[in-house]
Scaffold this active site. Structure first.
Site, PDB file in Angstrom:
ATOM      1  N   ASP A   3       0.864  -1.173   0.000  1.00  0.00           N
ATOM      2  CA  ASP A   3       0.000   0.000   0.000  1.00  0.00           C
ATOM      3  C   ASP A   3       0.907   1.231   0.000  1.00  0.00           C
ATOM      4  O   ASP A   3       2.077   1.150   0.408  1.00  0.00           O
ATOM      5  CB  ASP A   3      -0.886  -0.037   1.252  1.00  0.00           C
ATOM      6  CG  ASP A   3      -1.644   1.269   1.456  1.00  0.00           C
ATOM      7  OD1 ASP A   3      -2.313   1.723   0.512  1.00  0.00           O
ATOM      8  OD2 ASP A   3      -1.542   1.838   2.558  1.00  0.00           O
ATOM      9  N   ASP A  23      -7.113  -1.544   3.478  1.00  0.00           N
ATOM     10  CA  ASP A  23      -6.222  -2.643   3.101  1.00  0.00           C
ATOM     11  C   ASP A  23      -6.689  -3.985   3.650  1.00  0.00           C
ATOM     12  O   ASP A  23      -6.134  -5.033   3.268  1.00  0.00           O
ATOM     13  CB  ASP A  23      -4.799  -2.378   3.613  1.00  0.00           C
ATOM     14  CG  ASP A  23      -4.208  -1.096   3.060  1.00  0.00           C
ATOM     15  OD1 ASP A  23      -4.424  -0.829   1.865  1.00  0.00           O
ATOM     16  OD2 ASP A  23      -3.550  -0.359   3.812  1.00  0.00           O
TER      17      ASP A  23
END
Length: 699
Positions: A394, A596
């Site tokens: 990420d 996420d």
């Protein structure tokens, strides 16, 4: 108003289904939720009781055994030990029998029942090996205690403590594994807890405050500064900036105007606005993410332990060997050797070394990782580490700091310090993250920030302030154009910053531009160093972010990552991971935010940054406490080392059995020597695992 612990809905106590579980009262919206909650809770309470019985009994037995060993070592002449040691053998045997029986049939019930089900289905697993070995040792010991004289005196040895310790050790491991699974399930519940409990709506011309679950599609919802948005919808009027970081990963608040979409559970930062609800209940973005996390956890790759796989063939082979040994000795008329051979085979094959091969290495390796701030939550993630091919990162909060910082100070007809000072004076009263970044940069230079006579925040544009009679403007192009400030001569500098994915903050004093300040989310310390180390391990590196493509590519270039997926929504992140897995890649996902969570759950190995959300931590398999990406490298290396030790332990355990079982089958190894050999095997496994404690993780 109580909340259903399963689905997270707020419910009326009168209409709710009430249950008293473990002395505590719970309220459920429906009978199905009550059943969903009761079954795992009941199973966990039962497992806790079995663990308590097994551990307490094994502890008492170990203390008694230690007392005897110490007494014998002292010659059994001291006053403290003599009375106990001088008790008749039968009395001691009965004591061991009474202490071991609850451990075998209460603590070990789950293994015996699991073995019964496995044999009923004509399969063999670790439960069969544990149950067969411990029951054999237990019943052989009963025979020795209650039917003395049938075996030679030198073979009249009991194995109560062997059976008890094996049960205690393995049931404790089972309990720890179930606790991890239960905690992972809490992640979904915590996601739903992010929803606000109340909503302010307009119905029939009246403003009402109702439970958020009661909001209906097309309701007009009012949200004030600092409040969470209750459901998804479309803005009708008003203007504000909304913090959507938890959902989209966007590092800075997003400006919202009429016609823009808003997402439930995100936070309204500045202005008041009204919006029309378009998605409510289970259709909202947040609930969709929760469902994806739950589905990914349930459908993730379930890797069975190597020992369990081998047990499918190993257990039947051991049983057949023991039976053949027994029948063969009976055929030649030696009943004593038949019993010795049969019991010796089963005891020496009892899964002490085999059973601790994996947990011993995990215990040592996980402990070593914990010392370094690397928390490994399950052996399942360790087992995938040698096959790892791809690591997906990420961006916001993982590779980058997750908050804007001043990156460029470009003065025009002024000094850097003067430009930063004027900008900070004007922004000092603003709560916008970009404003805070400028103020923070000025404070690093010990700049004094006096108050202003006039301050005005202009939503979506910037701020206007008056200091000592001088008007200061700080903001974007639109702010300058609206105030007729000439900016053509600095357009090239603005464009340069924007091409780098930075936000250009223009500063004008007394109607003249004095410079431009670049603000952006920057890479964390050690990010590039960690990524280079992973490349040296032949890992494919990918960036996956909800941020815009221009910003994503800028950060990727700085981090030397060539493959980027930008503008990706939370549910799309999990699909990207799934597509990579379908290509045959073994994928690790490194992330920190709620957005996420689905990808972390979907990945073969989920690595959560310690400074991130609790949801990310609960869905990740490895947690990095120190928020340092170098720990990603060390965590993967440690996992590979642990897996290497597990394989070494299993090879030793199976080689040991391959050699020792035939010896025992020929009655050349008495049960006493079998127990000693089994103990030696376990010591070898534990000693090999302990070498992980000396492993150097520093790069």
């Amino acid at each position: 108003m109580p909340k259903d612990p399963v689905c997270g809905m707020y419910i009326d106590e009168i209409k709710a289904t009430k249950r008293v579980i473990g002395g505590k009262t719970y309220y459920f919206c429906a009978e199905s939720c009550a059943r969903t909650f009761e079954v795992p809770e009941r199973e966990m309470r039962s497992l806790k009781r079995r663990v308590a019985v097994a551990l307490s009994g094994a502890l008492v037995i170990s203390i008694i055994r230690l007392a005897i060993i110490l007494g014998l070592a002292a010659g059994a002449v001291t006053v403290e030990w003599a009375p106990f040691i001088q008790l008749p053998f039968l009395t001691y045997g009965v004591i061991m029998f009474l202490l071991t029986t609850p451990i075998i049939f209460i603590g070990g019930w789950g293994f015996h029942y699991g073995a019964y089900k496995a044999l009923k289905n004509k399969t063999a697993n670790m439960d069969v090996l544990i149950s067969t070995g411990t029951l054999t040792a237990y019943f052989y010991s009963i025979f020795v205690v209650f039917f003395p004289g049938y075996l030679p005196a030198e073979e009249s040895y009991t194995y109560f403590e062997v059976a008890a310790v094996i049960i205690a050790f393995v049931v404790l491991g089972k309990f720890m594994e179930d606790m991890i699974k239960k905690k992972s399930a809490v992640a979904v519940r915590e996601l739903l807890d992010l929803r606000p409990s109340r909503a302010r709506i307009i119905r029939n011309g009246n403003e009402l405050e109702i439970p958020a679950e009661a909001v209906q599609v097309n309701d007009i919802v009012i949200v004030k500064p600092g409040e969470k948005i209750p459901v998804d919808g479309i803005l009708l009027d008003g203007h504000s900036s909304v913090d959507e970081k938890m959902i989209t990963g966007e590092s800075t608040p997003v400006e919202k105007n009429a016609g823009d979409e808003v997402i439930g559970a995100t936070i309204n930062k500045t202005g008041t606005f009204r919006f029309r609800a378009t998605k409510v209940g289970d259709d909202t973005t947040l609930v969709s993410i929760a469902k994806m996390v739950e589905e990914a956890q349930a459908s993730g790759v379930k890797i069975q332990r190597l020992a369990d796989r081998v047990c499918k063939y190993f257990v039947p082979a051991i049983l057949v060997t023991a039976i053949i040994s027994f029948i063969s000795w009976v055929a030649v008329g030696n009943i004593a050797f038949a019993i010795i051979g049969f019991v010796g085979v089963l005891i020496i094959a009892c899964p002490c070394a085999l059973g601790i091969a994996t947990p011993a290495a995990l215990l040592a390796g996980v402990g070593k990782g914990a010392e370094k701030g690397i928390l490994i939550r399950s052996g399942e993630f360790v087992e995938k580490s040698p096959e790892l091919t791809t690591i997906v990162f990420d961006k916001t909060g993982t590779l980058t700091k997750g908050e804007p910082s001043v990156t460029d100070v470009i003065p025009i007809n002024s000094e850097e310090g003067e430009l930063l000072k004027f900008a900070a004076i004007a922004e000092h009263n603003s709560e916008h993250p970009l404003s805070k970044a400028i103020v923070k940069a000025a404070m690093k230079n010990n700049t004094n920030l006096p108050g202003v006579e006039i301050f005005e925040a202009i939503p979506g544009h910037g701020v206007k302030a008056v200091y000592k009679g001088n008007e200061i403007l700080v903001g974007n192009r639109k702010l300058m154009i609206d105030n007729k400030i000439i900016i053509g001569h600095i357009e090239d500098k603005i464009r340069m910053l924007e091409e780098q994915g930075k936000t250009a903050m223009l500063v004008a004093v007394h109607r003249k531009t004095i410079g431009v300040i670049g603000v952006a989310d920057t890479l964390k310390e050690h990010s590039v160093e960690a990524l280079n180390a992973l490349k040296q391990m032949n890992m494919e590196l990918i960036m996956l972010t909800g941020d815009n493509e221009r910003t994503a590519k800028t950060i990727a270039k700085q981090a030397n990552i060539t493959k980027v997926f930008a503008d990706v929504l939370p549910w799309e992140k999990a699909n990207v991971i799934k597509n990579l897995q379908n290509e045959g890649k073994v994928v690790a996902m490194v992330g920190d935010g709620i957005n996420d969570a689905p990808a972390l759950a979907q990945a073969d190995i989920g690595i959560a940054i310690g400074s991130g959300s609790d949801i990310a931590k609960e869905t990740g398999g490895i947690i990095l406490v120190k928020d340092d990406l170098m720990d990603v490298v060390m965590g993967i290396k440690l996992s590979k080392k642990i897996m290497c030790k597990i394989k070494q332990n299993l090879v030793w355990a199976f080689c040991y059995n391959t050699i020792a079982v035939p010896v025992a089958a020929f009655a050349l190894l008495s049960p006493i020597l079998a127990a000693a050999a089994m103990a030696l095997s376990s010591i070898c496994v534990v000693s090999n695992s302990a070498l992980l404690r000396r492993l150097k993780l520093e790069l």
